[in-house]
Structures are given as structure tokens and as C-alpha cells.
Scaffold this motif. Structure first.
Motif, PDB file in Angstrom:
ATOM      1  N   ILE A  14       0.843  -1.194   0.000  1.00 16.92           N
ATOM      2  CA  ILE A  14       0.000   0.000   0.000  1.00 16.92           C
ATOM      3  C   ILE A  14       0.878   1.244   0.000  1.00 16.92           C
ATOM      4  O   ILE A  14       0.619   2.207  -0.736  1.00 16.92           O
ATOM      5  CB  ILE A  14      -0.968  -0.016   1.204  1.00 16.92           C
ATOM      6  CG1 ILE A  14      -1.998  -1.126   1.022  1.00 16.92           C
ATOM      7  CG2 ILE A  14      -1.643   1.333   1.383  1.00 16.92           C
ATOM      8  CD1 ILE A  14      -2.815  -1.424   2.264  1.00 16.92           C
ATOM      9  N   VAL A  24      -5.888   4.233   3.086  1.00 14.66           N
ATOM     10  CA  VAL A  24      -6.166   2.898   2.534  1.00 14.66           C
ATOM     11  C   VAL A  24      -5.899   1.829   3.592  1.00 14.66           C
ATOM     12  O   VAL A  24      -6.713   0.927   3.805  1.00 14.66           O
ATOM     13  CB  VAL A  24      -5.337   2.651   1.253  1.00 14.66           C
ATOM     14  CG1 VAL A  24      -5.481   1.215   0.776  1.00 14.66           C
ATOM     15  CG2 VAL A  24      -5.758   3.626   0.151  1.00 14.66           C
ATOM     16  N   HIS A  44      -2.977   0.189  -8.192  1.00 14.83           N
ATOM     17  CA  HIS A  44      -3.151   1.641  -8.299  1.00 14.83           C
ATOM     18  C   HIS A  44      -3.398   1.961  -9.761  1.00 14.83           C
ATOM     19  O   HIS A  44      -2.604   1.583 -10.622  1.00 14.83           O
ATOM     20  CB  HIS A  44      -1.895   2.346  -7.783  1.00 14.83           C
ATOM     21  CG  HIS A  44      -1.960   3.826  -7.895  1.00 14.83           C
ATOM     22  ND1 HIS A  44      -0.905   4.579  -8.308  1.00 14.83           N
ATOM     23  CD2 HIS A  44      -2.957   4.710  -7.651  1.00 14.83           C
ATOM     24  CE1 HIS A  44      -1.231   5.851  -8.315  1.00 14.83           C
ATOM     25  NE2 HIS A  44      -2.479   5.951  -7.920  1.00 14.83           N
ATOM     26  N   THR A  72     -10.585   2.922  -3.199  1.00 17.84           N
ATOM     27  CA  THR A  72     -10.430   4.315  -2.779  1.00 17.84           C
ATOM     28  C   THR A  72     -10.342   5.175  -4.027  1.00 17.84           C
ATOM     29  O   THR A  72      -9.598   4.854  -4.964  1.00 17.84           O
ATOM     30  CB  THR A  72      -9.160   4.490  -1.910  1.00 17.84           C
ATOM     31  OG1 THR A  72      -9.244   3.599  -0.794  1.00 17.84           O
ATOM     32  CG2 THR A  72      -9.026   5.917  -1.430  1.00 17.84           C
ATOM     33  N   THR A  88     -13.549   5.986   0.432  1.00 15.75           N
ATOM     34  CA  THR A  88     -12.951   4.658   0.501  1.00 15.75           C
ATOM     35  C   THR A  88     -13.987   3.695   1.058  1.00 15.75           C
ATOM     36  O   THR A  88     -14.771   4.065   1.935  1.00 15.75           O
ATOM     37  CB  THR A  88     -11.659   4.693   1.360  1.00 15.75           C
ATOM     38  OG1 THR A  88     -11.045   3.416   1.337  1.00 15.75           O
ATOM     39  CG2 THR A  88     -11.911   5.150   2.766  1.00 15.75           C
TER      40      THR A  88
END
Length: 193
Positions: A14, A24, A44, A72, A88
Motif C-alpha cells: 500500500i 487505505v 493503483h 479508494t 474509501t
């Protein structure tokens, strides 16, 4: 290759994605509720929305009993928010509810394919019955001259979550990470039946 089975590995992935990592991670910690992390994948996905760069991150986490799916998104300021904001969300799905795990991969030169050859891209689709897609088309009888109305035919497909990772966009390691996660999820759903 990513560490695919620890909470610390998940936190590092993350952080590496660089997209609001504390937000997140906190959101996922709430959904994980202290359960161990078996496998995960962090994706991502930046994209353009008109003339603005927007970002989105999807995180899938496999625990011994559940599949946790997190999303998110960020948004620019608007009439209700003076500054940019993010939303999120997570969904925790018991493994016995996962009804399908579909893995599609694209390879070049399939006649020359050998075990271990990297895929160009991988698409993982997971269904658990929360959402379905209906594809409808006119029914036919097979007679090319027939002009009768035979109604419609269609297919109902479970389509709760789909993630595509490509070698060109994310690199070979990310494609392999998704395949590793898909194997773990497939194995976990077999054991709960």
C-alpha cells in the motif's frame, strides 16, 4: 515478487502504491478485524477524467475466512466540498459466498508457449452474487430466411469485481502478483465447499 501473505507485506504494498497509504491501510484494518492476511494484491490505477488526472486504488485481501475488497477514489473540490476529497469503501465476502473465480490471460505466440512464459495481461473476475450482468440478444431459429419474432435469449453472469493488470502498464511482476493472488483465492474457495 511481492510478499503475498503478511499484514506487513500488505502495508508495504500500500505504501509503495503511494496513494493515500494511511487512509487505505486504516480502511482495510477496519475490514480485516484482526484476521490474518493470507494473500493480497494492490492495484493503483491513475486515469484521465477530461483534463484532470484521477487516481483509484483497488486492494484485494484474502484471509482464512473472507475476501476483502477495498476501493479508494479521489475527487476534486465541488459545491459541497471546498477541498479535494476521497471516498474509501470495503466489502468483506465470506469465502463460501464466492461463486466464481475467472482468470483470463493473454499471451503472444501461443504455439510457442511454455510453462512459466509471462502473460501480456491478466483479468481476474470474482463473483459472489451481489451484482450480475445480463447480456440479451434476439433469439433465432437458425433459418436464415425466417422473419418470425423468436423473442430474446440471454446470459446472466456474476460480475461483482473485475481487475485487469497488463505487462505494458504495470510490468511483469504485477501480472505475476495478480496470478499468485488468483491461485490463492481459487485454492481457498475449493477448500470451503
Amino acid at each position: 515478487m511481492a510478499d503475498t501473505g503478511t499484514r506487513e507485506g500488505l502495508r508495504l504494498a500500500i505504501q509503495e502504491a503511494g496513494y493515500y497509504p494511511d487512509l487505505v491501510a486504516d480502511t482495510l484494518e477496519t475490514a480485516l478485524a484482526g484476521e490474518a492476511v493470507t494473500s493480497y494484491v494492490v492495484h493503483h490505477e491513475p486515469h484521465f477524467d477530461r483534463d484532470e488526472l484521477r487516481r483509484h486504488v483497488s486492494v484485494l485481501v484474502l484471509t482464512p475466512t473472507r475476501l476483502v475488497v477495498g476501493h479508494t477514489d479521489e475527487y476534486p473540490s465541488d459545491e459541497t466540498h471546498d477541498v479535494p476529497y476521497a471516498t474509501t469503501s470495503t466489502e468483506a465476502v465470506p469465502l463460501d459466498r464466492v461463486s466464481s473465480v475467472v482468470v483470463s490471460r493473454t499471451v503472444t505466440a501461443p504455439a510457442a508457449y511454455r510453462t512459466g512464459t509471462p502473460a501480456l495481461d491478466v483479468v481476474l473476475t470474482v463473483g459472489w452474487g451481489a451484482m450480475s450482468r445480463v447480456d440479451i440478444e434476439p433469439a433465432t431459429c437458425g433459418d436464415p430466411e425466417c422473419e418470425a419474432d423468436h423473442g430474446y435469449t440471454g446470459a446472466l453472469t456474476s460480475d461483482d469485481f473485475t481487475l485487469r493488470v497488463s505487462q505494458a502498464g504495470e510490468g511483469t511482476n504485477r501480472v505475476e502478483d495478480l496470478l499468485t493472488f488468483a491461485r490463492s483465492l481459487s485454492a481457498a474457495t475449493v477448500s470451503v465447499r
